[in-house]
Design a protein around this motif. Sequence first.
Motif, PDB file in Angstrom:
ATOM      1  N   GLU A 348       0.887  -1.158  -0.085  1.00  0.00           N
ATOM      2  CA  GLU A 348       0.113  -0.037  -0.180  1.00  0.00           C
ATOM      3  C   GLU A 348       1.010   1.316   0.204  1.00  0.00           C
ATOM      4  O   GLU A 348       0.414   2.131  -0.868  1.00  0.00           O
ATOM      5  N   THR A 349       1.940   1.290   0.817  1.00  0.00           N
ATOM      6  CA  THR A 349       2.864   2.477   0.911  1.00  0.00           C
ATOM      7  C   THR A 349       4.354   1.864   1.272  1.00  0.00           C
ATOM      8  O   THR A 349       4.197   0.677   1.973  1.00  0.00           O
ATOM      9  N   LEU A 350       5.380   2.490   0.901  1.00  0.00           N
ATOM     10  CA  LEU A 350       6.765   2.035   1.547  1.00  0.00           C
ATOM     11  C   LEU A 350       6.834   2.322   2.683  1.00  0.00           C
ATOM     12  O   LEU A 350       6.618   3.592   3.221  1.00  0.00           O
ATOM     13  N   PRO A 351       7.258   1.799   3.724  1.00  0.00           N
ATOM     14  CA  PRO A 351       7.802   1.888   5.002  1.00  0.00           C
ATOM     15  C   PRO A 351       8.887   2.916   4.931  1.00  0.00           C
ATOM     16  O   PRO A 351      10.025   2.541   4.294  1.00  0.00           O
ATOM     17  N   LEU A 352       8.852   3.856   5.739  1.00  0.00           N
ATOM     18  CA  LEU A 352       9.825   4.951   5.701  1.00  0.00           C
ATOM     19  C   LEU A 352      10.424   5.002   7.010  1.00  0.00           C
ATOM     20  O   LEU A 352       9.750   4.590   8.168  1.00  0.00           O
ATOM     21  N   THR A 353      11.787   5.318   7.254  1.00  0.00           N
ATOM     22  CA  THR A 353      12.549   5.870   8.421  1.00  0.00           C
ATOM     23  C   THR A 353      11.943   7.027   9.147  1.00  0.00           C
ATOM     24  O   THR A 353      11.307   7.823   8.205  1.00  0.00           O
ATOM     25  N   PRO A 354      12.320   7.621  10.034  1.00  0.00           N
ATOM     26  CA  PRO A 354      12.067   8.965  10.550  1.00  0.00           C
ATOM     27  C   PRO A 354      12.867  10.118   9.592  1.00  0.00           C
ATOM     28  O   PRO A 354      12.398  11.082   9.740  1.00  0.00           O
ATOM     29  N   ASN A 355      13.757   9.774   9.080  1.00  0.00           N
ATOM     30  CA  ASN A 355      14.428  10.547   8.032  1.00  0.00           C
ATOM     31  C   ASN A 355      13.892  10.652   6.662  1.00  0.00           C
ATOM     32  O   ASN A 355      14.105  11.269   5.618  1.00  0.00           O
ATOM     33  N   GLY A 356      12.573   9.846   6.548  1.00  0.00           N
ATOM     34  CA  GLY A 356      12.106   9.839   5.126  1.00  0.00           C
ATOM     35  C   GLY A 356      12.563   9.045   4.065  1.00  0.00           C
ATOM     36  O   GLY A 356      12.065   8.864   2.870  1.00  0.00           O
ATOM     37  N   LYS A 357      13.434   8.033   4.503  1.00  0.00           N
ATOM     38  CA  LYS A 357      14.228   7.264   3.522  1.00  0.00           C
ATOM     39  C   LYS A 357      13.273   5.445   3.512  1.00  0.00           C
ATOM     40  O   LYS A 357      12.576   5.445   4.754  1.00  0.00           O
ATOM     41  N   VAL A 358      13.490   4.900   2.609  1.00  0.00           N
ATOM     42  CA  VAL A 358      12.866   3.614   2.824  1.00  0.00           C
ATOM     43  C   VAL A 358      13.375   2.772   4.094  1.00  0.00           C
ATOM     44  O   VAL A 358      14.691   2.739   3.881  1.00  0.00           O
ATOM     45  N   ASP A 359      12.564   2.280   4.733  1.00  0.00           N
ATOM     46  CA  ASP A 359      13.158   1.429   5.769  1.00  0.00           C
ATOM     47  C   ASP A 359      12.988   0.009   5.340  1.00  0.00           C
ATOM     48  O   ASP A 359      12.411  -0.846   5.257  1.00  0.00           O
ATOM     49  N   ARG A 360      14.255  -0.430   4.615  1.00  0.00           N
ATOM     50  CA  ARG A 360      14.465  -1.696   4.156  1.00  0.00           C
ATOM     51  C   ARG A 360      14.187  -2.821   5.216  1.00  0.00           C
ATOM     52  O   ARG A 360      13.863  -3.909   4.528  1.00  0.00           O
TER      53      ARG A 360
END
Length: 727
Positions: A348-360
């Motif tokens: 549905e959406t890409l999981p992000l880190t607090p910095n707005g990057k993709v949380d792999r």
Amino acid sequence: SDFSKVALDYVQQQIQPLEDSYSHVSLSQKLADDFTGIEKGRFDAVILNSVVQYFPSIDYLIEVLKGAVNSLTKGGFLFVGDVRSLPLLETFHTATKFDRASDSLTIDKLRQQVKTAVKQEEELVIDPAFFLALREYIPEIKQVQIQLKPGDYQNELTKFRYDVILHVGQEVCATVTPEWLDYDQEGLNLSAIKRILLDKKPEVVGIKHIPNARLQEEVTLVQELDDFRKLETVGQLRKILQEKKHIGVEPDNLWNLKDELPYSVHITWSGTGGNGCYDAIFIRNESACDSQRVIPNLEATVPIKAWSAYANNPLKQESNRHLVSQLSSFLKTKLPEYMVPSALVILETLPLTPNGKVDRFALPAPDGKITREHKYVAPRTTIELQLTQIWSEVLNLTSVGVQDNFFELGGHSLNAVRLMSNIKQQFQINLPLATLFQSPTIEQLASLLGSSVNTQNPILVGIKTSGNQPPLFCIHPVGGNVLCYAELARHLAQDYPVYGLQSLGLDGQQQPLTSVEEMASHYIEAIKPIQPQGPLHLIGWSMGGVIAYEMAQQLQAKNTPVALLTLIDSYAPTVMRKPSEIDQAMIVNQLAQDLGGLYGQELDISHETLRQLEHPMQVKHLFEQGKQQGIFPSDIEIEQMRSLWEVFQANMMANSHYQPKAYPGSLLLINASQTSPAVIEDPTHGWGSLVLGDIQTHTITGDHYTIMKAPQVEGLTAELNNYLLNK
């Protein structure tokens, strides 16, 4: 009405001879939401039984219900049966995945499997609260009844489904809101409930949050799986569950109180008591409430939500599957092969880190069609590479590993025919279909092709040859091969070896046997090298049950004991509605129905069209229609199917001519919940008048074909495993 012309043609053929008795019956080929030509208020009742789960979305269901309500007269009702429960969807998939899991499977992987199964659910699953909310949208609905499924057996139908009755147009029943008791807070049990009714003699009393005995094991499993203790494997979880005590009340025990006490009993879904509970209302027969028809008053307990919150979205899942397939094909045209992803995951959406990057680290594991508990192993030899290419083409999969199992990848008998045909073209070796039981992986097939290969098609096939218990012998259905038992064998208790008995003639080099008696005699001889003496265990699905029955007859006549005779949705020939004369067109039409049922896609072929063709052209017409409708692969040749047709024809004739005699032993009968219209109604499928011993009957949700496939086959094997454990 029905959208299938084949089904309607069949019904029409059945009612034509009855003339005036059914002159008022009309048949219409329509989709479920098409009410054109049906006048408002035309019917007293509309029935949607065991069908809404196949609707594409909740919005489509609403349109169907609106049309159905509009067609009802005042005081009419709409029955919606076998509705799958959304609040219990996770519980259902948790139970089925847990049952199939090996002890070594990690808890994290089990949780992921459950999450994936819920996400990829292909049927429409509905919250019971939807039907209460529906009254706000369709004001003609005045009263709603939500009922548990009756039945003293426990299976997917009685555990995870419910029935709904929508009363339309006017208040057809008085409603009553009783004084409620809470099952836990009052410290109740079945005996305490009986004591309240006997001593206090209340006119109306309701009991909330009664733990459903049918679901206590499954609910406990979900609770334990949600508990993040340091459990690593399924085996550890099984040990914990074995120590748990499950306390609940079987709904039928409450329903049966009406036979002991002067009360009517209403059991309904509990909107506030959790997924493992139900509510019950008792109305005294001599009370004022009993002077008129009374139903419990069900009210929505939470604010009305958006329709999408009351159901899953199978249409979206179907769209996602198409997108993955198309995207994979597109990438192959744009990227080198080594850069094409082996799996694609829809989010549905890409999981992000607090910095707005993709949380792999938060990305889920790939949920591709190939789910492995072992590592992917690429082809290492020329033969393995060639077989990998064949498998990928036949199964329409990418990145098939040499240790992937044919059946676990979704392989079935038509795939197997095409697979073996391609292998023959590539390697000039004609392998029997049953080779896939002994060599179900590319690695094993490559080893077989690199050695001296036995190309004979044996009667006896080892499906699962390991185990310390007596072997189970599974007899072929009308199609002649035993690939249909692959999933059943995988879910049976591990200690039981499983062998299949298949028809002569599948290889086109031998003539098929032509009578059930002759088949039974041959198969008894074939199993002697594996088990020369009794007691024997026989299992037969469909026509296989008829042959198993005759085998048991012949074994008893020779004083060879039969420990188990199991018939799976098998009908005695005495209850089949047979015409006075069976012509080839009927057999071809039956083959079309059989193929459609096996592969989940109706093969629309008119019996009248077939009768107008010469015999050789009838089979060709079936073959061409099958290719056009996508059941047969476009590149398959008719010669590849000819031996299957000849076996099917011989078996059909043998079954129709068989005259069963009385059997002195006992029988385990496992039936599909959806019965065939081609038989006379009989809960024992005709065996009750023939079997002199005990008959144990169990019903599995599904039709004649789906009960042999996941997930329904898991309910079937659960009954069989339980019987074997307790016999």
